[in-house]
Design a protein around this motif. Sequence first.
Motif, PDB file in Angstrom:
ATOM      1  N   ILE A  11       0.826  -1.207   0.000  1.00 14.37           N
ATOM      2  CA  ILE A  11       0.000   0.000   0.000  1.00 14.37           C
ATOM      3  C   ILE A  11       0.860   1.257   0.000  1.00 14.37           C
ATOM      4  O   ILE A  11       0.660   2.178  -0.788  1.00 14.37           O
ATOM      5  CB  ILE A  11      -0.937   0.015   1.219  1.00 14.37           C
ATOM      6  N   ASP A  12       1.831   1.307   0.897  1.00 13.01           N
ATOM      7  CA  ASP A  12       2.623   2.528   1.067  1.00 13.01           C
ATOM      8  C   ASP A  12       3.539   2.798  -0.121  1.00 13.01           C
ATOM      9  O   ASP A  12       3.765   3.953  -0.483  1.00 13.01           O
ATOM     10  CB  ASP A  12       3.444   2.446   2.352  1.00 13.01           C
ATOM     11  N   ARG A  13       4.080   1.753  -0.727  1.00 12.49           N
ATOM     12  CA  ARG A  13       4.927   1.928  -1.906  1.00 12.49           C
ATOM     13  C   ARG A  13       4.989   0.607  -2.671  1.00 12.49           C
ATOM     14  O   ARG A  13       4.845  -0.464  -2.082  1.00 12.49           O
ATOM     15  CB  ARG A  13       6.338   2.364  -1.510  1.00 12.49           C
ATOM     16  N   PRO A  14       5.185   0.637  -3.984  1.00  5.91           N
ATOM     17  CA  PRO A  14       5.292  -0.610  -4.751  1.00  5.91           C
ATOM     18  C   PRO A  14       6.621  -1.306  -4.500  1.00  5.91           C
ATOM     19  O   PRO A  14       7.591  -0.700  -4.023  1.00  5.91           O
ATOM     20  CB  PRO A  14       5.186  -0.129  -6.206  1.00  5.91           C
ATOM     21  N   LEU A  15       6.674  -2.574  -4.844  1.00  3.09           N
ATOM     22  CA  LEU A  15       7.909  -3.339  -4.701  1.00  3.09           C
ATOM     23  C   LEU A  15       8.898  -2.943  -5.797  1.00  3.09           C
ATOM     24  O   LEU A  15       8.510  -2.672  -6.937  1.00  3.09           O
ATOM     25  CB  LEU A  15       7.623  -4.840  -4.813  1.00  3.09           C
ATOM     26  N   THR A  16      10.162  -2.916  -5.449  1.00  5.44           N
ATOM     27  CA  THR A  16      11.211  -2.693  -6.441  1.00  5.44           C
ATOM     28  C   THR A  16      11.394  -3.967  -7.271  1.00  5.44           C
ATOM     29  O   THR A  16      10.951  -5.049  -6.869  1.00  5.44           O
ATOM     30  CB  THR A  16      12.533  -2.342  -5.759  1.00  5.44           C
ATOM     31  N   PRO A  17      12.058  -3.893  -8.437  1.00  8.59           N
ATOM     32  CA  PRO A  17      12.332  -5.107  -9.213  1.00  8.59           C
ATOM     33  C   PRO A  17      13.072  -6.178  -8.404  1.00  8.59           C
ATOM     34  O   PRO A  17      12.779  -7.371  -8.528  1.00  8.59           O
ATOM     35  CB  PRO A  17      13.170  -4.587 -10.377  1.00  8.59           C
ATOM     36  N   THR A  18      14.020  -5.747  -7.574  1.00 11.16           N
ATOM     37  CA  THR A  18      14.751  -6.712  -6.748  1.00 11.16           C
ATOM     38  C   THR A  18      13.823  -7.396  -5.759  1.00 11.16           C
ATOM     39  O   THR A  18      13.878  -8.621  -5.556  1.00 11.16           O
ATOM     40  CB  THR A  18      15.886  -6.018  -5.986  1.00 11.16           C
ATOM     41  N   GLU A  19      12.941  -6.634  -5.141  1.00 11.81           N
ATOM     42  CA  GLU A  19      11.995  -7.206  -4.184  1.00 11.81           C
ATOM     43  C   GLU A  19      11.017  -8.151  -4.886  1.00 11.81           C
ATOM     44  O   GLU A  19      10.656  -9.201  -4.342  1.00 11.81           O
ATOM     45  CB  GLU A  19      11.241  -6.091  -3.469  1.00 11.81           C
ATOM     46  N   GLN A  20      10.601  -7.795  -6.082  1.00  8.86           N
ATOM     47  CA  GLN A  20       9.726  -8.682  -6.838  1.00  8.86           C
ATOM     48  C   GLN A  20      10.413 -10.018  -7.124  1.00  8.86           C
ATOM     49  O   GLN A  20       9.790 -11.082  -7.037  1.00  8.86           O
ATOM     50  CB  GLN A  20       9.292  -8.021  -8.143  1.00  8.86           C
ATOM     51  N   ASN A  21      11.693  -9.967  -7.450  1.00  9.81           N
ATOM     52  CA  ASN A  21      12.442 -11.214  -7.687  1.00  9.81           C
ATOM     53  C   ASN A  21      12.525 -12.053  -6.420  1.00  9.81           C
ATOM     54  O   ASN A  21      12.431 -13.290  -6.463  1.00  9.81           O
ATOM     55  CB  ASN A  21      13.849 -10.893  -8.207  1.00  9.81           C
ATOM     56  N   ASP A  22      12.700 -11.372  -5.293  1.00 11.42           N
ATOM     57  CA  ASP A  22      12.754 -12.102  -4.025  1.00 11.42           C
ATOM     58  C   ASP A  22      11.429 -12.820  -3.754  1.00 11.42           C
ATOM     59  O   ASP A  22      11.406 -13.979  -3.336  1.00 11.42           O
ATOM     60  CB  ASP A  22      13.062 -11.140  -2.881  1.00 11.42           C
ATOM     61  N   VAL A  23      10.336 -12.119  -3.973  1.00  6.54           N
ATOM     62  CA  VAL A  23       9.018 -12.707  -3.733  1.00  6.54           C
ATOM     63  C   VAL A  23       8.753 -13.828  -4.739  1.00  6.54           C
ATOM     64  O   VAL A  23       8.209 -14.885  -4.383  1.00  6.54           O
ATOM     65  CB  VAL A  23       7.923 -11.628  -3.817  1.00  6.54           C
ATOM     66  N   ARG A  24       9.158 -13.617  -5.976  1.00  7.09           N
ATOM     67  CA  ARG A  24       8.950 -14.637  -7.010  1.00  7.09           C
ATOM     68  C   ARG A  24       9.698 -15.930  -6.675  1.00  7.09           C
ATOM     69  O   ARG A  24       9.261 -17.032  -7.025  1.00  7.09           O
ATOM     70  CB  ARG A  24       9.381 -14.093  -8.366  1.00  7.09           C
ATOM     71  N   SER A  25      10.803 -15.807  -5.974  1.00 10.93           N
ATOM     72  CA  SER A  25      11.592 -16.994  -5.636  1.00 10.93           C
ATOM     73  C   SER A  25      10.881 -17.901  -4.634  1.00 10.93           C
ATOM     74  O   SER A  25      11.264 -19.056  -4.443  1.00 10.93           O
ATOM     75  CB  SER A  25      12.956 -16.576  -5.068  1.00 10.93           C
ATOM     76  N   LEU A  26       9.824 -17.403  -3.988  1.00  8.88           N
ATOM     77  CA  LEU A  26       9.090 -18.205  -3.016  1.00  8.88           C
ATOM     78  C   LEU A  26       8.229 -19.272  -3.687  1.00  8.88           C
ATOM     79  O   LEU A  26       7.910 -20.287  -3.076  1.00  8.88           O
ATOM     80  CB  LEU A  26       8.203 -17.302  -2.149  1.00  8.88           C
ATOM     81  N   SER A  27       7.833 -19.027  -4.938  1.00  7.77           N
ATOM     82  CA  SER A  27       7.000 -19.995  -5.660  1.00  7.77           C
ATOM     83  C   SER A  27       7.021 -19.670  -7.143  1.00  7.77           C
ATOM     84  O   SER A  27       6.881 -18.505  -7.520  1.00  7.77           O
ATOM     85  CB  SER A  27       5.559 -19.960  -5.136  1.00  7.77           C
ATOM     86  N   SER A  28       7.139 -20.689  -7.954  1.00 14.51           N
ATOM     87  CA  SER A  28       7.137 -20.479  -9.403  1.00 14.51           C
ATOM     88  C   SER A  28       5.736 -20.172  -9.922  1.00 14.51           C
ATOM     89  O   SER A  28       5.570 -19.712 -11.050  1.00 14.51           O
ATOM     90  CB  SER A  28       7.687 -21.725 -10.111  1.00 14.51           C
TER      91      SER A  28
END
Length: 371
Positions: A11-28
Amino acid sequence: MQYQYYEFQAIDRPLTPTEQNDVRSLSSQVRLTATQAIFTYSYGEFRGKPLSVLEKYFDAMLYMANWGTHQLAFRFPKSAVNLAVLELYCVKRFIEVIVVEKYVILNININEEEGSLWIEDDNDWLSLLIPLRQSILQEDYRVLYLAWLQAVDISHASKNDFQEPPVPPNLQNLNAPLQAFVEWLEIDPDLITIAAQESQTEESHQEPFEDWIKALSEQEKTAMLLEVVTSDLTIASQFQARLRQRFSQPPKHRTGSEQRRSYGTLQALADTERLARKAREEEAATRERRQYLESLKQEQEQIWKTIDSLIARKKPQSYDEAVQHLINLRDLARLEGNVVEFQRKIQQLQATYSKCSGLLRRIEAANLLDS
């Protein structure tokens, strides 16, 4: 089959590309955008720790499992919330406030051991509930009180051991996000009605932020501006919280020195309210039914003709419609004291259509012919 649904939103700010990659690594199979991540599992488990993922990347999390678990968690900047007030609504194992390095996490985890629910892949529960985070930032604690009611209701401890927390204002007037929260958790509406009797009614007001800012010292203003420049958080909520703490009058909640109701008392009053509500509903339904029947008085002859026309079609749906008309005429006959005449007509109808077994079964099932 087990099914689990996780949704996170920033809500407060969008995820950075690096953070998106981190989250993506949790599940394909994650469905991911810069502001949202959805994970669903029919067999596996979430590889991360949900609250840790919330703390690191997001501001809101919703979790549902088809065995009855409902979890809603919000992340707040530390300086934006009143920790002491949040803790008043905590219930062990169900509602907790977790303080971490930069944030406060409010975790509402309602786990009904014998529950079950249907979960849609594309549900919008979190979108409906997200405004509650801003409400808490604005010191509207109604959602916390409602969560407390549900948490105590499903706990195994004696209900009289729980003394209610401060009753927030306007509990008798729930907005759309709060109504969604009540529906999501299936909170007893009669219990809410009873609880709201001790809730004050307050009109919304515009807080005098401009006056408060003018009252700050130059040193305080400089510190706040530096925080705006150097922080990646949503500063507005933190500034508003600081100004409230500095200048606003204490909220009109009951203090611990005043008499509080136990949950057992609330539950007993809710049971009484439930009986009274059902009596009111039955009385209203009876009154409405009587008005409807009275409206048929001048149409009885036409209704009998309609019944004959429906029966002549010799179709199940037409028989059902005909029997519903007969039920209305029977109830009208009871109202007018013409039951004997109605029974004579039913007997005549049975004789006329003696070969229509489907119709006769329906007449018998509807108890249209008295013994």
